[in-house]
Motif scaffolding. Sequence first.
Motif, short mmCIF file in Angstrom:
data_model
loop_
_atom_site.label_atom_id
_atom_site.label_comp_id
_atom_site.label_asym_id
_atom_site.label_seq_id
_atom_site.Cartn_x
_atom_site.Cartn_y
_atom_site.Cartn_z
N SER A 147 13.14 29.41 128.64
CA SER A 147 14.49 29.45 128.68
C SER A 147 15.42 28.53 126.82
O SER A 147 15.68 28.97 126.93
N ASP B 120 13.87 36.11 130.75
CA ASP B 120 13.74 38.08 131.21
C ASP B 120 11.90 38.27 131.26
O ASP B 120 11.66 38.76 132.20
N GLU B 121 11.41 37.80 130.48
CA GLU B 121 9.52 37.88 130.28
C GLU B 121 9.25 37.20 131.91
O GLU B 121 8.15 37.38 132.10
#
Length: 312
Positions: free
Chosen positions: A265, A273-274
């Motif tokens: 982040s 999102d990974e």
Amino acid sequence: MRLYTLGEPLALDVVESILTRSAGSFNLATGLLAIDASGDGVLTAGLQPSVVLDSTRGFHQPRLIPASTPTLPDIYLRSGVLHARKLSAAAIKFAAVVRVRARSCTGSGIAAGPEILRRGIVWTGVDLSDRAIEAATFNAMLNETQDRFTAVSGNLYAPVDQNRFALIVANPPFVPVPASIDFPVYGDGGEDGLLVLRPLLSGLREHLMPSGRAIVYAEGLGDDRGPVVLDLLESVSQSGLTIGITLISTITAEHALFTIGRMLSAQTPSRLDELGAWRELFARLGTTRYHKFIIEARVGAPGVVLRSIAKL
């Protein structure tokens, strides 16, 4: 602070007003500073000063995981300095007993600092990255230890395949990375985290002197039994190695995922999102804990001893 720690470009006349004109010229000549893209200022070209042990001065690329500068994905700073301190302390302890020739996955060469080299070690650093070799060579010159430290480019044992060493020290890439994720080479240990550890550990017996020792710092996935590297160590020990592994710390898988998420982040743009790919990887491999550990190996009767100083 702005120039060397935060990596911000500054006008050359401002830098020279602080460092003096001759010091500014020296920084440019040695590559510590470089003219920025605008041509009106200077910046550190991805290098950052760091202090390790009492007297080691080193320059490394500042970054987080994943890489904050994707075009320079070779050398890892942050926690890597702490890893180097652990390795240095262990190497110094061993060097106090015997004069040694040593090699390592060199990175920026910080583990082969003057504190070690003053103890009689002649050190060969091996790394795949040409940029790491340049940084390590510069660090040796900076600390006036270039007569005892040589950095060579290559893959693990390949450049020194005919040699045997009294001490092998390594802090290899060990981060477990999902196959779908683009990750810097300095940290990518493959999905199980053993991509580099596997050939590194498998080659120890062949490259250690009869009285030699290996010291490896790593981290990795595991469970309540311990890290997944234990099975590999059992296999490697059969080549004629007595191996000890000491758990330094252990955290839950959820804690490890939270740490990965926080680093993702922090990227610009965010890569949070990974995180789902890591969560799926942990679940698929049955990971319940994440361990930090030091492996010590010596030529001797096959066997593995697991110790722990970690707080559960």
